[in-house]
Design an enzyme around this catalytic site. Sequence first.
Site, mmCIF file in Angstrom:
data_model
loop_
_atom_site.group_PDB
_atom_site.id
_atom_site.type_symbol
_atom_site.label_atom_id
_atom_site.label_comp_id
_atom_site.label_asym_id
_atom_site.label_seq_id
_atom_site.Cartn_x
_atom_site.Cartn_y
_atom_site.Cartn_z
ATOM 1 N N ASN A 208 0.960 -1.311 0.081
ATOM 2 C CA ASN A 208 -0.060 -0.080 -0.077
ATOM 3 C C ASN A 208 0.867 1.111 -0.128
ATOM 4 O O ASN A 208 2.279 1.095 0.166
ATOM 5 C CB ASN A 208 -0.760 -0.058 0.882
ATOM 6 C CG ASN A 208 -0.313 -0.006 2.522
ATOM 7 O OD1 ASN A 208 0.592 0.872 2.728
ATOM 8 N ND2 ASN A 208 -0.239 -1.291 3.183
ATOM 9 N N LYS B 27 -12.165 -2.559 17.610
ATOM 10 C CA LYS B 27 -10.653 -3.084 17.883
ATOM 11 C C LYS B 27 -10.443 -3.112 19.526
ATOM 12 O O LYS B 27 -9.448 -3.726 19.814
ATOM 13 C CB LYS B 27 -9.869 -2.283 17.134
ATOM 14 C CG LYS B 27 -10.071 -2.432 15.798
ATOM 15 C CD LYS B 27 -8.877 -2.243 14.894
ATOM 16 C CE LYS B 27 -9.247 -2.245 13.382
ATOM 17 N NZ LYS B 27 -7.980 -2.516 12.708
HETATM 18 N N1 CTP Z 1 -4.265 -2.762 11.948
HETATM 19 C C1 CTP Z 1 -3.411 -3.833 12.714
HETATM 20 N N2 CTP Z 1 -3.452 -4.999 12.152
HETATM 21 C C2 CTP Z 1 -4.093 -5.248 10.832
HETATM 22 C C3 CTP Z 1 -4.808 -4.018 10.236
HETATM 23 C C4 CTP Z 1 -4.805 -3.059 11.184
HETATM 24 O O1 CTP Z 1 -2.886 -3.666 13.626
HETATM 25 N N3 CTP Z 1 -4.183 -6.492 10.371
HETATM 26 C C5 CTP Z 1 -4.292 -1.599 12.773
HETATM 27 C C6 CTP Z 1 -3.438 -0.231 12.163
HETATM 28 O O2 CTP Z 1 -2.029 -0.243 12.470
HETATM 29 C C7 CTP Z 1 -4.368 0.728 12.581
HETATM 30 C C8 CTP Z 1 -5.568 0.192 12.807
HETATM 31 O O3 CTP Z 1 -5.554 -0.992 12.871
HETATM 32 O O4 CTP Z 1 -3.914 1.275 13.667
HETATM 33 C C9 CTP Z 1 -6.548 0.430 11.774
HETATM 34 O O5 CTP Z 1 -6.381 0.132 10.360
HETATM 35 P P1 CTP Z 1 -7.379 0.392 8.985
HETATM 36 O O6 CTP Z 1 -6.553 -0.829 8.081
HETATM 37 O O7 CTP Z 1 -7.710 1.662 8.919
HETATM 38 O O8 CTP Z 1 -8.593 -0.597 9.607
HETATM 39 P P2 CTP Z 1 -9.217 -1.835 9.316
HETATM 40 O O9 CTP Z 1 -9.506 -2.928 10.354
HETATM 41 O O10 CTP Z 1 -8.365 -2.363 8.069
HETATM 42 O O11 CTP Z 1 -10.602 -1.444 8.678
HETATM 43 P P3 CTP Z 1 -11.226 -1.162 7.212
HETATM 44 O O12 CTP Z 1 -10.339 -1.847 6.375
HETATM 45 O O13 CTP Z 1 -12.537 -1.521 7.254
HETATM 46 O O14 CTP Z 1 -11.057 0.319 7.218
#
Ligand code: CTP
Length: 395
Positions: free
Chosen positions: A206, A339
């Site tokens: 990404n 979360k």
């Molecule tokens: N995060 C994490 N582990 C993952 C995915 C996300 O620790 N597998 C953490 C990221 O570091 C961030 C937070 O979760 O602090 C939110 O990540 P985001 O990608 O915005 O959220 P998602 O859970 O992926 O939700 P969505 O894709 O529905 O927006």
Amino acid sequence: MAKHILLIIGGGIAAFKSLDLIRRLRERGHQVTPVLTRAGAEFVTPLSVSGLAAAKVYQDLFDLTDEAEMGHIELSRAADLVVVAPATADLMAKMAGGHANDLASTLLMATDKRVLIAPSMNVRMWEHAATRRNLATLQGDGILVVGPNEGDMACGEYGPGRMAEPMEIVAAIEAALTDGPLKGKHVLVTSGPTHEPIDPVRYIANRSSGAQGTAIARALLGLGAQVTFVTGPADVPPPHGVTVVPVQTAAQMQAAVRDALPADAAVFAAAVADWHVKGASDSKIKKDGKGLPKLTFAENPDILAQVSGLREGRPKLVVGFAAETDDVIANATAKRKRKGCDWIVANDVSPATGIMGGSENDVTLITADGSEDWPRMGKDAVAARLAQRLADALG
Ligand code: CTP
């Protein structure tokens, strides 16, 4: 704040500046215990070092008198900070390789204190792949670095490699010794993207540059925290002085986070991939004429949710990020609950904002008490404000 510095003087032409460094440190009330390497003694004499430091100079690992008075292990730990100036290419290589074959390298291996190096060498040596590797290793080990500067060199060439000036080294020493509100606190920071392999040469990634996570780690360090920095392949280098754990995939990040706990607080700034390719190929996928490859995805562990949900050993404060493109506040508020983290730093990463990969950020801090809009500011300023809030919360 008078402190005790163990100063290792390596064998470089810049050793003469270390005499001035000793003077400057002593003027400011610090105590200096000098160690002169064999090569260092070719450039400055033990007598001048000892005279300026008003202290004994240590030179030999196998000196029976020295060992009887103060063993090398004790010597390595008696100071508040170990400083290597000049840090030659050879000394850096020894440190990176974990050598302990003379007094300086043994002290550097045995110390339990922070180490600051002021590299000094010819520009080609500084830019050599081996020195690049060694520097990365040392930074990963949490070694602090000041300089080198760019300029005319004693060897007649021009470029980076000149040792930092004595007062710059003094400033770095005093910064390293400053007691901030987070002194004694361990903070874990995740940062950067993750790379999820498709095969050995291809991956899914990404656009995260790692800039915000890096700025947060630096700001926390500036407040005196001990920082473990778990980072995916980011565009920006990790800050000096943190313990860097480089990872590629979400699964590796999860393992690194687990290994880094316990921590007083954890900030999850990484843009972790939500999925990995199931059964990624061990060999390169070829165009074999049988049609397009089919990729199947599997979900990655949610590291933030896991750490937030820990029954034992949960950091006192868990901070997540929410990168959203629509309904930022509503989505991020729901995400905080889902979360189980304490705070969420929400930001709008729609392409029009220029935030992803840019130098500014426009965030809303969401806590159990509601949401707080911060004005758009540089990522460093966001980091400083967040670090201060974290220090207030940890009290
Ligand atoms: N995060 C994490 N582990 C993952 C995915 C996300 O620790 N597998 C953490 C990221 O570091 C961030 C937070 O979760 O602090 C939110 O990540 P985001 O990608 O915005 O959220 P998602 O859970 O992926 O939700 P969505 O894709 O529905 O927006």
